[in-house]
Design an enzyme around this catalytic site. Structure first.
Site, PDB file in Angstrom:
ATOM      1  N   ASP A 130       3.495  12.295   0.045  1.00  0.00           N
ATOM      2  CA  ASP A 130       3.874  11.074   0.738  1.00  0.00           C
ATOM      3  C   ASP A 130       5.326  11.056   1.182  1.00  0.00           C
ATOM      4  O   ASP A 130       5.721  10.219   1.985  1.00  0.00           O
ATOM      5  CB  ASP A 130       3.701   9.900  -0.240  1.00  0.00           C
TER       6      ASP A 130
HETATM    7  C1  BGC Z   1       6.710   7.950  -4.092  1.00  0.00           C
HETATM    8  C2  BGC Z   1       5.406   8.654  -3.883  1.00  0.00           C
HETATM    9  C3  BGC Z   1       4.361   7.663  -3.485  1.00  0.00           C
HETATM   10  C4  BGC Z   1       4.829   6.860  -2.288  1.00  0.00           C
HETATM   11  C5  BGC Z   1       3.828   5.851  -1.800  1.00  0.00           C
HETATM   12  C6  BGC Z   1       7.067   7.137  -2.885  1.00  0.00           C
HETATM   13  O1  BGC Z   1       8.235   6.417  -3.139  1.00  0.00           O
HETATM   14  O2  BGC Z   1       7.712   8.884  -4.395  1.00  0.00           O
HETATM   15  O3  BGC Z   1       5.042   9.346  -5.043  1.00  0.00           O
HETATM   16  O4  BGC Z   1       3.172   8.312  -3.184  1.00  0.00           O
HETATM   17  O5  BGC Z   1       6.056   6.227  -2.566  1.00  0.00           O
HETATM   18  O6  BGC Z   1       3.951   4.615  -2.383  1.00  0.00           O
HETATM   19  C1  NOJ Z   2       1.533   9.361  -5.365  1.00  0.00           C
HETATM   20  C2  NOJ Z   2       0.511   8.877  -4.398  1.00  0.00           C
HETATM   21  O1  NOJ Z   2      -0.298   7.913  -5.006  1.00  0.00           O
HETATM   22  C3  NOJ Z   2      -0.332  10.017  -3.878  1.00  0.00           C
HETATM   23  O2  NOJ Z   2      -1.203   9.546  -2.898  1.00  0.00           O
HETATM   24  C4  NOJ Z   2       0.532  11.108  -3.353  1.00  0.00           C
HETATM   25  O3  NOJ Z   2      -0.314  12.171  -2.971  1.00  0.00           O
HETATM   26  C5  NOJ Z   2       1.541  11.563  -4.367  1.00  0.00           C
HETATM   27  N1  NOJ Z   2       2.310  10.431  -4.811  1.00  0.00           N
HETATM   28  C6  NOJ Z   2       2.482  12.618  -3.820  1.00  0.00           C
HETATM   29  O4  NOJ Z   2       3.410  12.089  -2.954  1.00  0.00           O
END
Ligand code: BGC
Ligand code: NOJ
Length: 836
Positions: free
Chosen positions: A500
């Site tokens: 993400d």
């Molecule tokens: C986090 C991710 C997460 C994303 C979506 C980011 O701040 O580091 O792990 O998937 O937010 O909420």
């Molecule tokens: C947490 C999110 O819930 C997931 O969808 C994502 O793949 C990982 N973070 C990695 O960014």
């Protein structure tokens, strides 16, 4: 250092001191009513949706840690001394303390001044309520005169509004305090009083909450400041201090529920007091009783309250819950030479998979319940660890998820559990999302053999009239990637892929902007090698699914494409990966908006990433030409640490506008070179695919929380569940975990250990058996319920190999190959597997 121990026989983790490094929590409820509960009784409850139907309040990011929950206070009325039997919030030093977290329940037992108390919290199956059973035993040697107070703080339903819109919500709080007795004489509840929380019930809500107690009350409070006293805290409520409630009635401000019960216990005497906190809905046209009044109609709720206030009924509901979990966990039980593996597989990992299935990433001690709904990619992956427990619920989830799919094959990134509609705030454009639907559906069919799901009519974008068979959705998922290829013919990344934080089209220079939804570039250049790998995997699943579906369903079903078509998509993409995605010693990660490579030796920072190594090898790339082994050796060399495998190296030392959120984290945390546990099992699986059982299992042990129990003071999170991340080697706190419970690590690690290391894997054709284990194991035993048949599998490893099956017998008969499929109704089947 440990703060407790595993009681494997009771399937509980027992915390023996209350001041754990972080609150160590558990979940109550596994259907519609849920609660989070910590080892000191902190936490909150909600019905279905932690944002829109929050029952009780919780203040995140609070100090002291974890203030607010399901509190009970005890007061010795002779001395005036009072304490919290759950330690928080008064933090009185207890003579004894123990918290047992089990599957869907928590029991906190303690002793102070000779008074033993044990509070059992759980949610009965099929009900939208929670029960607190408080058993008091006087072990002091003399008679005691006690006061027992309960205390919860109601949330005004919408947790976001509740925490922000004070000018309105300080004026809307309403309660009702009413006798419980049913009108029919002798029907129960005589003399009891119930606190009802009915904010906004007079207008558009047809639901309310209630908080009831099995005893006659000495008093009650429903206005927070009357109970606590102005400027006093939960650690020192005025009512508890003085030993008397003020019978306050909330009009606006902060409605709470607090009962006061006087308990006289002779020396040695025991008494149980039951509290029931619940949620109830009335039909819109039967909200009030009498109809012209503003009084809650309690006809249908009263019998429920009366039922569960009786200890015998509460006990029965608890036993039913225990049996339910015995049944669910019984679907996969293993005995290996390794205790950490056994208890995670048999108990905790499976349990965590139920929680991630239910919560997605919405509500934990690190997820506020208001930030996120059900994630599309997350929920599809969560199915991998859950589907064998209750396939019917997995089916329903798949249909809900796919109904939010867009007509172009894309997907809303999240949906709200209460409305089941795509969340517009987050929108779509995460280009990996649709492929995960294929992975989720494949897992469901492999488990259940339910081919009928393919023609279940499912809407697009939740629009009536847009229904198409689920199979059509899967095809559009594949087409979505084919329609979005970049300059190198690799898939375009969109807002981000699985990672993400790899926001290659974002270019945000404005503080506070969302990295996930800000898009400054048109997205026609930046590409993802990860999506390429995922796409190949999804195409291979589609090929297998189409082949088998044709066998099972014949020509009556419309298949737009053939199995070979999907294999062709996969092999074309594979050629693209070798041409543009291979760096010589590992798979590259992406191409940025300038067409520059990322995850390559050419990069000084971010030169190798974990994700493409995992997913490309899982998709079968490099197994034959030796590149898979090369890539995995590079992972071992550059990314592996004793605490797990970091996401990338070298960490980004500064913020790069063109990379986005990944470079916003300090080095070693989260996606910037943290040990992002979710992707570790992909490497374990990849290691099994090249036959290296020792390595796969070694990686498994590094992040297995039970194996890390002994370093709890460093790890900090619960030793019974996976955390999303462990600080990487660039961080000052290397080895410290964060964001426990809600993580794709649960499902993937469950898949890695059960399906790939132990190698008991559902396939379209039956149960495939292909263990890839540590060579020094003599073998292991598994009981696996699969499509109504119970398989007792005994694997022996006389030659001490990591991989290889010499022979398999089923009920004494030699079988060919390694896929077994007993007839429905076969009952119990004995399988002998000899490795070699
Ligand atoms: C986090 C991710 C997460 C994303 C979506 C980011 O701040 O580091 O792990 O998937 O937010 O909420
Ligand atoms: C947490 C999110 O819930 C997931 O969808 C994502 O793949 C990982 N973070 C990695 O960014």
């Amino acid at each position: 250092m440990k703060y407790g121990y595993f009681d494997d026989t009771s399937r509980e983790y027992v915390i023996t001191q209350p001041d754990t490094p972080l609150p160590w929590i558990n979940y109550l409820g596994c259907e519609e009513y849920f609660g989070l509960i910590s080892n000191t009784a902190g936490g909150y409850s909600f019905y279905r949706d932690a944002r829109l139907r929050r029952l009780t309040r919780y203040r995140y990011n609070n100090s002291p840690l974890d203030m607010g929950g399901r509190y009970l206070y005890l007061r010795d009325n002779k001395s005036g001394k009072y304490w919290s039997p759950s330690w928080m919030p008064t933090r009185t030093k207890l003579d004894e303390y123990e918290c047992r977290h089990g599957q869907g329940y928590t029991i906190i037992t303690s002793k102070f001044n000779g008074i033993k108390s044990s509070a059992r919290y759980f949610v009965p199956l099929g009900e939208s309520l929670e029960i607190w059973q408080m058993t008091l035993t006087n072990e002091s040697g003399s008679d005691s005169d006690l006061s027992l107070f309960s205390a919860i703080e109601f949330c005004l339903w919408d947790a976001n509004d509740d925490a922000t819109n004070f000018q309105r919500n300080y004026s809307i709080g309403q309660v009702e305090i009413a006798p419980l007795a049913l009108e029919r004489r002798g029907a129960g509840g005589e003399g009891l009083t119930v606190i009802y929380h009915k904010t906004e019930y007079r207008e558009r809500r047809d639901h309310f909450a209630y908080f009831a107690c099995s005893e006659k009350l000495a008093g009650y409070d429903t206005q927070r400041e009357s109970f606590l006293g102005n400027y006093q805290g939960w650690d020192q409520p005025q009512a508890v201090e003085s030993g008397s409630s003020s019978n306050s009635e909330a009009h606006g401000w902060q409605p709470i529920g607090s009962h006061h019960v006087r308990v006289h216990l002779k020396a040695g005497e025991q008494k149980q007091v039951v509290f029931v906190l619940g949620y109830h809905e009335n039909p819109k046209d039967a909200k009030f009783d009498p109809p012209e009044s503003q009084i809650i109609n309690k006809q249908t709720v009263k019998p429920i309250i009366i039922k569960y206030l009786q200890p015998a009924n509460a006990d029965e509901a608890f036993n039913t819950l225990r049996d339910y979990w015995t049944m669910l966990l019984g679907k996969f039980q293993v005995t290996t030479p390794d205790t950490d593996t056994n208890r995670m597989v048999n108990i905790w990992n499976a349990y965590q998979c139920m929680v991630t299935f239910n919560m997605s990433r919405s509500a934990s001690y690190f997820e506020s319940g208001i930030g996120r709904g059900m994630g599309f990619r997350d929920s599809n992956q969560d199915l991998l660890g859950f589907v064998h427990m209750i396939p019917e619920r997995a089916r329903e989830r798949i249909l809900d998820l796919s109904a939010t799919q867009l007509k172009n094959g894309g997907a809303f990134h999240q949906y709200q559990p209460l409305t089941k509609r795509g969340n517009n705030d987050v929108g779509s454009g995460f280009n990996d999302d649709p492929a995960w639907l294929v992975i989720g559906v494949a897992a469901y069919i492999k488990e259940s053999g339910d081919w009928s799901i393919l023609d279940a009519p499912v809407q697009y974008e939740n629009e009536t009239g847009s229904e198409a068979p689920l199979y059509d959705h899967l095809q559009r998922s594949i087409q979505y990637t084919l329609d979005r290829l970049g300059p190198n013919n690799l898939p375009l990344i969109g807002r981000a892929d699985w990672n993400d934080c790899l926001n290659l089209n974002c270019f945000s220079d404005t503080p506070g902007q969302s990295f996930q939804t800000t898009t400054a570039k048109d997205g026609t250049i930046a590409e993802s090698v990860f999506i390429a790998g995922l796409f190949i995997l999804a195409c291979k699943e589609m090929a297998g699914l189409t082949r088998k579906a044709k066998e099972e369903r014949g020509d009556s079903f419309v298949f737009h494409l053939s199995s070979d078509d999907y294999l062709k998509f996969a092999s074309d993409m594979e050629s693209t990966v070798w041409a543009a995605g291979w760096d010589g010693d590992w798979f590259r990660r992406a191409y940025d908006n300038f067409g520059h490579v990322l995850g390559s030796k050419e990069n000084t920072e971010g030169s190798i990433f974990i994700e493409p190594q995992g997913i490309c090898i899982m998709a079968g790339l490099g197994i034959e030409n030796g590149n898979a082994v090369k890539a995995l050796d590079s992972v071992a060399e550059h990314l592996a640490t004793p605490h797990g495998i970091v996401l990338q190296q070298p960490a980004f030392s500064q913020y790069y506008l063109h990379l986005g959120e990944i470079s916003s984290y300090p080095p070693g945390y989260k996606e910037n070179a943290g040990i992002f546990c979710h992707s570790n099992p992909w490497i374990m699986i990849a290691e099994t695919m090249v036959g290296r059982g020792d390595k796969a299992f070694d990686y498994y042990k590094r992040i297995n929380p039970s194996a890390r129990e002994g370093i709890s003071e460093l790890h900090k999170c619960e030793p019974y569940v996976y955390a999303q991340m462990i600080a990487g080697k660039d961080a000052a706190t290397h080895g410290e975990a964060k964001n426990s419970w809600l993580t794709g690590t649960a499902a993937w690690n469950y898949a890695a250990i059960t399906q790939y290391i132990l190698g008991i894997r559902p396939s379209f054709d039956g149960l495939e058996i292909e263990p890839v284990i540590p060579a020094d194991w003599d073998g292991f035993k598994v009981t696996r319920k699969y499509r109504d048949v119970t398989y007792h599998i005994n694997v022996t490893n006389p030659k001490h190999v990591c991989k290889g099956v010499e022979k398999i017998t089923v009920n004494g008969r030699l079988v060919e190959g390694n896929v077994i499929h007993a007839e429905k109704g076969a009952g119990e089947v004995n399988v002998e597997v000899v490795m070699g």
